[in-house]
Motif scaffolding. Structure first.
Motif, PDB file in Angstrom:
ATOM      1  N   SER A  55     -13.528  -5.785  12.536  1.00 57.85           N
ATOM      2  CA  SER A  55     -12.200  -6.213  12.103  1.00 57.85           C
ATOM      3  C   SER A  55     -11.172  -5.152  12.473  1.00 57.85           C
ATOM      4  CB  SER A  55     -12.176  -6.448  10.590  1.00 57.85           C
ATOM      5  OG  SER A  55     -10.851  -6.577  10.116  1.00 57.85           O
ATOM      6  N   VAL A  56     -10.214  -5.497  13.348  1.00 54.73           N
ATOM      7  CA  VAL A  56      -9.161  -4.561  13.716  1.00 54.73           C
ATOM      8  C   VAL A  56      -8.248  -4.296  12.521  1.00 54.73           C
ATOM      9  CG1 VAL A  56      -7.187  -4.177  15.240  1.00 54.73           C
ATOM     10  CG2 VAL A  56      -9.256  -5.266  16.126  1.00 54.73           C
ATOM     11  N   THR A  57      -8.060  -5.311  11.679  1.00 54.65           N
ATOM     12  CA  THR A  57      -7.240  -5.129  10.487  1.00 54.65           C
ATOM     13  C   THR A  57      -7.844  -4.070   9.566  1.00 54.65           C
ATOM     14  OG1 THR A  57      -6.478  -7.424  10.582  1.00 54.65           O
ATOM     15  CG2 THR A  57      -6.251  -6.274   8.478  1.00 54.65           C
ATOM     16  N   GLN A  58      -9.150  -4.140   9.365  1.00 54.84           N
ATOM     17  CA  GLN A  58      -9.821  -3.143   8.538  1.00 54.84           C
ATOM     18  C   GLN A  58      -9.718  -1.760   9.176  1.00 54.84           C
ATOM     19  OE1 GLN A  58     -14.012  -3.783   8.059  1.00 54.84           O
ATOM     20  NE2 GLN A  58     -14.286  -2.047   6.660  1.00 54.84           N
ATOM     21  N   PHE A  59      -9.887  -1.709  10.504  1.00 54.07           N
ATOM     22  CA  PHE A  59      -9.756  -0.432  11.218  1.00 54.07           C
ATOM     23  C   PHE A  59      -8.386   0.180  10.990  1.00 54.07           C
ATOM     24  CE2 PHE A  59      -8.070   1.566  15.106  1.00 54.07           C
ATOM     25  CZ  PHE A  59      -8.878   2.690  15.157  1.00 54.07           C
ATOM     26  N   ASN A  60      -7.333  -0.627  11.164  1.00 55.51           N
ATOM     27  CA  ASN A  60      -5.972  -0.112  10.982  1.00 55.51           C
ATOM     28  C   ASN A  60      -5.752   0.402   9.567  1.00 55.51           C
ATOM     29  OD1 ASN A  60      -5.212  -0.700  13.616  1.00 55.51           O
ATOM     30  ND2 ASN A  60      -4.437  -2.734  13.102  1.00 55.51           N
ATOM     31  N   ARG A  61      -6.283  -0.321   8.586  1.00 54.90           N
ATOM     32  CA  ARG A  61      -6.108   0.073   7.196  1.00 54.90           C
ATOM     33  C   ARG A  61      -6.824   1.404   6.913  1.00 54.90           C
ATOM     34  NH1 ARG A  61      -7.690  -4.293   5.276  1.00 54.90           N
ATOM     35  NH2 ARG A  61      -9.869  -3.785   4.895  1.00 54.90           N
ATOM     36  N   GLU A  62      -8.047   1.527   7.373  1.00 53.13           N
ATOM     37  CA  GLU A  62      -8.818   2.740   7.109  1.00 53.13           C
ATOM     38  C   GLU A  62      -8.299   3.924   7.931  1.00 53.13           C
ATOM     39  OE1 GLU A  62     -12.917   1.664   7.661  1.00 53.13           O
ATOM     40  OE2 GLU A  62     -12.998   0.584   5.741  1.00 53.13           O
ATOM     41  N   TYR A  63      -7.810   3.655   9.126  1.00 51.87           N
ATOM     42  CA  TYR A  63      -7.239   4.717   9.959  1.00 51.87           C
ATOM     43  C   TYR A  63      -6.013   5.314   9.266  1.00 51.87           C
ATOM     44  CZ  TYR A  63      -5.649   7.075  14.228  1.00 51.87           C
ATOM     45  OH  TYR A  63      -5.261   8.015  15.153  1.00 51.87           O
ATOM     46  N   ARG A  64      -5.152   4.441   8.768  1.00 55.46           N
ATOM     47  CA  ARG A  64      -3.945   4.917   8.098  1.00 55.46           C
ATOM     48  C   ARG A  64      -4.287   5.701   6.840  1.00 55.46           C
ATOM     49  NH1 ARG A  64       1.599   1.505   7.160  1.00 55.46           N
ATOM     50  NH2 ARG A  64       2.782   3.157   6.123  1.00 55.46           N
ATOM     51  N   LEU A  95      -6.395   8.914  22.449  1.00 58.89           N
ATOM     52  CA  LEU A  95      -5.667  10.036  23.028  1.00 58.89           C
ATOM     53  C   LEU A  95      -6.153  10.364  24.437  1.00 58.89           C
ATOM     54  CD1 LEU A  95      -5.515  12.387  19.915  1.00 58.89           C
ATOM     55  CD2 LEU A  95      -3.573  11.245  20.994  1.00 58.89           C
ATOM     56  N   ALA A  96      -7.482  10.387  24.613  1.00 60.11           N
ATOM     57  CA  ALA A  96      -8.035  10.806  25.905  1.00 60.11           C
ATOM     58  C   ALA A  96      -8.007   9.692  26.942  1.00 60.11           C
ATOM     59  CB  ALA A  96      -9.466  11.309  25.710  1.00 60.11           C
ATOM     60  N   ASP A  97      -8.367   8.469  26.531  1.00 65.30           N
ATOM     61  CA  ASP A  97      -8.468   7.359  27.479  1.00 65.30           C
ATOM     62  C   ASP A  97      -7.254   6.444  27.462  1.00 65.30           C
ATOM     63  OD1 ASP A  97     -10.925   8.450  27.913  1.00 65.30           O
ATOM     64  OD2 ASP A  97     -12.077   6.860  26.960  1.00 65.30           O
ATOM     65  N   ARG A  98      -6.323   6.711  26.519  1.00 58.76           N
ATOM     66  CA  ARG A  98      -5.080   5.932  26.406  1.00 58.76           C
ATOM     67  C   ARG A  98      -5.360   4.435  26.226  1.00 58.76           C
ATOM     68  NH1 ARG A  98      -0.866   9.422  28.045  1.00 58.76           N
ATOM     69  NH2 ARG A  98      -1.684  11.517  27.693  1.00 58.76           N
ATOM     70  N   ILE A  99      -6.370   4.099  25.439  1.00 59.19           N
ATOM     71  CA  ILE A  99      -6.652   2.694  25.156  1.00 59.19           C
ATOM     72  C   ILE A  99      -5.951   2.291  23.870  1.00 59.19           C
ATOM     73  CG2 ILE A  99      -8.873   2.802  26.352  1.00 59.19           C
ATOM     74  CD1 ILE A  99     -10.258   2.857  23.667  1.00 59.19           C
ATOM     75  N   ASP A 100      -5.777   1.002  23.654  1.00 57.69           N
ATOM     76  CA  ASP A 100      -5.074   0.531  22.462  1.00 57.69           C
ATOM     77  C   ASP A 100      -5.991   0.562  21.249  1.00 57.69           C
ATOM     78  OD1 ASP A 100      -6.256  -2.373  21.996  1.00 57.69           O
ATOM     79  OD2 ASP A 100      -5.944  -2.126  24.147  1.00 57.69           O
ATOM     80  N   ALA A 101      -5.395   0.383  20.081  1.00 63.88           N
ATOM     81  CA  ALA A 101      -6.133   0.497  18.825  1.00 63.88           C
ATOM     82  C   ALA A 101      -7.224  -0.556  18.716  1.00 63.88           C
ATOM     83  CB  ALA A 101      -5.173   0.389  17.638  1.00 63.88           C
ATOM     84  N   GLY A 102      -6.941  -1.784  19.153  1.00 63.62           N
ATOM     85  CA  GLY A 102      -7.946  -2.834  19.062  1.00 63.62           C
ATOM     86  C   GLY A 102      -9.174  -2.527  19.895  1.00 63.62           C
ATOM     87  N   SER A 103      -8.962  -2.035  21.113  1.00 59.66           N
ATOM     88  CA  SER A 103     -10.093  -1.683  21.977  1.00 59.66           C
ATOM     89  C   SER A 103     -10.886  -0.520  21.395  1.00 59.66           C
ATOM     90  CB  SER A 103      -9.598  -1.332  23.379  1.00 59.66           C
ATOM     91  OG  SER A 103      -8.939  -2.420  23.982  1.00 59.66           O
ATOM     92  N   ALA A 104     -10.167   0.483  20.865  1.00 62.80           N
ATOM     93  CA  ALA A 104     -10.846   1.628  20.262  1.00 62.80           C
ATOM     94  C   ALA A 104     -11.665   1.204  19.058  1.00 62.80           C
ATOM     95  CB  ALA A 104      -9.825   2.685  19.863  1.00 62.80           C
ATOM     96  N   ALA A 105     -11.114   0.310  18.244  1.00 61.77           N
ATOM     97  CA  ALA A 105     -11.827  -0.165  17.055  1.00 61.77           C
ATOM     98  C   ALA A 105     -13.147  -0.823  17.433  1.00 61.77           C
ATOM     99  CB  ALA A 105     -10.943  -1.141  16.282  1.00 61.77           C
TER     100      ALA A 105
END
Length: 289
Positions: free
Chosen positions: A261-270, A244-254
């Motif tokens: 694992s970006v896949t694990q990040f997406n799953r746990e975020y959701r 939200l603050a730095d407007r970076i993508d999900a992969g970079s934030a993860a």
């Protein structure tokens, strides 16, 4: 109290005041659940109500009940009742734990430990005495010359009223040296400072000065989570803030918060926030525009 807050903060939002640790909050509509990292604080609602979710536990507070947070906790919060006619109005006071420690030492001349197992967040009753001192705290904002002289005294009375009430054990646990909660707080502080690093439970137990099973038991009693779950919530909350603050993508934030694992990040975020990172951030930004 509502008149003071709405005069100083006429529009929706939050305001950090000249009183150390005191912030004002004003909303004219209910809000969707949002992430918030609660530091040790006293939250007092003047109008409206709010829900706080910690792990699997839900706390609701309003004009009749305040919220006390004794240690830093990642939560999901939601303003429930707010409209243009009846806005949500509140203030939050960050706890001065050194001041609380001095006060408790003075009150507890007997030296009793009060070492009971209790969550690090609690809802307590708003008494006439607490309302009176809360009003005096807000009135200081109209008397800036008095703030350096009186703010600490008024905060001390707030701490006294909390400590003398039914949720006082939470405050005592957070500040008394040698209690289980204080030792768990050392582990919590390490996790907050190093949430992006791999965690070794044995090393964390050494920091807390406990055995691993004892740490797990008291950590869960205090935070409603295991150390690993707590770290995961810290990572996800920080990733959301970065997007939200730095407007970076999900992969970079993860990657920045410690996920391999970006896949694990997406799953746990959701699972935590109810939507995939991209959709969640898009919704929040659209609502803020």
């Amino acid at each position: 109290m509502s008149e003071i807050v709405e005069r100083l903060l006429p529009d929706e939002g939050s305001l950090v005041t000249a009183v150390p640790g005191l912030s004002l909050h004003h909303r004219r509509s209910a809000m969707a659940p949002d992430s918030s990292l609660y530091d040790p604080s006293f939250a007092f609602i003047i109008r409206g109500s709010k829900r706080v979710i910690l792990g699997d536990e839900i706390y609701v507070y309003d004009q009749d009940r305040f919220l006390l947070t004794a240690v830093g906790l990642p939560t999901i919060v939601q303003v429930l009742d707010a409209s243009i006619e009846n806005p949500y109005v509140s203030f939050k006071l960050d706890l001065d734990l050194d001041l609380a420690r001095e006060l408790i030492a003075e009150v507890d001349q007997s030296g009793s430990s009060h070492d009971v197992q209790a969550a690090g967040i609690a809802v307590g009753p708003v008494t006439p005495q607490l309302t009176n001192v809360a009003l005096r705290l807000l009135e200081l904002l109209d008397q800036p010359a008095d703030i350096p002289i009186l703010a600490r005294t008024i905060q001390r009375e707030i701490l006294y009223r909390i400590g003398a009430g039914p949720v006082g054990s939470r405050l005592r646990q957070a500040v008394q040296l040698g209690t289980h909660t204080n030792r768990v707080s050392a582990a919590i502080r390490w996790l907050r400072d190093h949430f992006d690093q791999p965690i070794r439970i044995a090393a964390l137990a050494d920091i807390a000065g406990m055995g691993e099973s004892t740490l797990h038991h008291h950590f869960r009693a205090l935070t409603a989570m295991s150390p690993l779950q707590y770290q995961k919530h810290l990572r996800l909350h920080e990733a959301r803030r970065l997007m939200l603050a730095d407007r970076i993508d999900a992969g970079s934030a993860a990657l920045r918060v410690g996920y391999e694992s970006v896949t694990q990040f997406n799953r746990e975020y959701r699972r935590l926030f109810g939507a995939p990172p991209k959709s969640d951030v898009r919704t929040i930004l659209a609502g803020a525009s």
